[in-house]
Scaffold this motif. Sequence first.
Motif, PDB file in Angstrom:
ATOM      1  N   CYS A 150       0.821  -1.215   0.000  1.00 43.12           N
ATOM      2  CA  CYS A 150       0.000   0.000   0.000  1.00 43.12           C
ATOM      3  C   CYS A 150       0.848   1.255   0.000  1.00 43.12           C
ATOM      4  O   CYS A 150       0.357   2.340  -0.331  1.00 43.12           O
ATOM      5  CB  CYS A 150      -0.932   0.000   1.211  1.00 43.12           C
ATOM      6  SG  CYS A 150      -0.074   0.150   2.801  1.00 43.12           S
ATOM      7  N   SER A 151       2.111   1.145   0.384  1.00 51.41           N
ATOM      8  CA  SER A 151       2.959   2.328   0.549  1.00 51.41           C
ATOM      9  C   SER A 151       4.421   1.948   0.401  1.00 51.41           C
ATOM     10  O   SER A 151       4.789   0.760   0.459  1.00 51.41           O
ATOM     11  CB  SER A 151       2.727   2.939   1.937  1.00 51.41           C
ATOM     12  OG  SER A 151       3.088   2.002   2.940  1.00 51.41           O
ATOM     13  N   ILE A 152       5.245   2.973   0.217  1.00 50.75           N
ATOM     14  CA  ILE A 152       6.689   2.761   0.155  1.00 50.75           C
ATOM     15  C   ILE A 152       7.191   2.223   1.493  1.00 50.75           C
ATOM     16  O   ILE A 152       8.071   1.360   1.550  1.00 50.75           O
ATOM     17  CB  ILE A 152       7.409   4.061  -0.228  1.00 50.75           C
ATOM     18  CG1 ILE A 152       7.009   4.494  -1.642  1.00 50.75           C
ATOM     19  CG2 ILE A 152       8.922   3.912  -0.111  1.00 50.75           C
ATOM     20  CD1 ILE A 152       7.563   5.847  -2.051  1.00 50.75           C
ATOM     21  N   ALA A 153       6.619   2.722   2.592  1.00 46.64           N
ATOM     22  CA  ALA A 153       7.037   2.267   3.928  1.00 46.64           C
ATOM     23  C   ALA A 153       6.845   0.766   4.075  1.00 46.64           C
ATOM     24  O   ALA A 153       7.723   0.065   4.604  1.00 46.64           O
ATOM     25  CB  ALA A 153       6.247   3.019   5.006  1.00 46.64           C
ATOM     26  N   CYS A 154       5.705   0.248   3.618  1.00 44.05           N
ATOM     27  CA  CYS A 154       5.459  -1.187   3.721  1.00 44.05           C
ATOM     28  C   CYS A 154       6.385  -1.973   2.786  1.00 44.05           C
ATOM     29  O   CYS A 154       6.887  -3.045   3.150  1.00 44.05           O
ATOM     30  CB  CYS A 154       4.001  -1.498   3.398  1.00 44.05           C
ATOM     31  SG  CYS A 154       2.867  -1.193   4.781  1.00 44.05           S
TER      32      CYS A 154
END
Length: 334
Positions: A37-41
């Motif tokens: 869902c995101s770059i962080a994930c």
Amino acid sequence: MSAQLWTDRAREHPLECDHCHYPIPGDPEESDDGRYCSIACREAAADESTLPDPEAYKRFVTGVEPIDSLVPNGVPADSFLLLSGDEGTRRAELGTELVWRALERGEPAVVVSFANPPTATLERFYGNGWNVLPALENGRLRIIDCFTHRLDDRDEFREHRTDWATFVGEAAGDAIVAVRDPSDRREVANTLHRALDDLEMTETGLVTIDSLDELESLLQEQLVHDFIKDVRATVCKARFVPIVAAATTAGQNGYPEEEYVFDGIVDLRLTDHLVADTRLKQLAVRKLIGGEVLPQWVTYEHEPARGLFAFGPNTDPQQVYDLGNASPRANGPR
């Protein structure tokens, strides 16, 4: 007027992030190992960091029939719940059953006891036919004793205990943690945190506080507020371990802090309007942040071993309260 934007992805079947397991609201961040869902994930997954499925720990089913009938999707596990009720509504039995159901699920539990000595707290389980001795021995149940050190003569109390109470107290000795100054909210909170650490209670288990009324008798109202606020943050929100606390509504309109301090409120009441000459017990969930609630009162009763059970408006109360089929044994063995 701006045009409304629509997505081609069906809302019923959204893509799920391979790291946090939540729906992907837009275009996914992709890698060779999955969609995120995101770059962080995506970066966390690349570092071999893993997160459990949120459904595995973020909600729980209490196992108490009347409550579960009103909360169809479970209770958020980061909740601080208040059991607010009249005297005579089996409020104490409800708190005891919540702990027992957690133990039945294989989870640990901590009971913070202000109103009773530890042996009396444990006797509530035995009175229902629930043997907690194995849970005490294998480290799944801890009693935080905020009562005994308030006695004027603790030695006299121990000296006059029955053989059964003495046995239970000795058998549970390693599972009982005494608080020397229960009027010190920080000592109570620190003792609770140590118990949670010892039982490795993060994303699992349950804490109950048997009486906020007793706590309020020890602390000023503002300090009770501060205690609730602190443990709600450090236990419920940080660890995803729910706390359930009980308070009486006798002589007041409700617990003064309940509307905004607690995540959920379960109201318990006595009513004599449903059946002539019969006072029935009812409960309802007034508030539950993050949970779905059926907006109705449920009539209930309590039975040893079975715990609290609900019955409908068309049930003959004589069937519920027919206790004549069992013959009590006077002075029988425990």
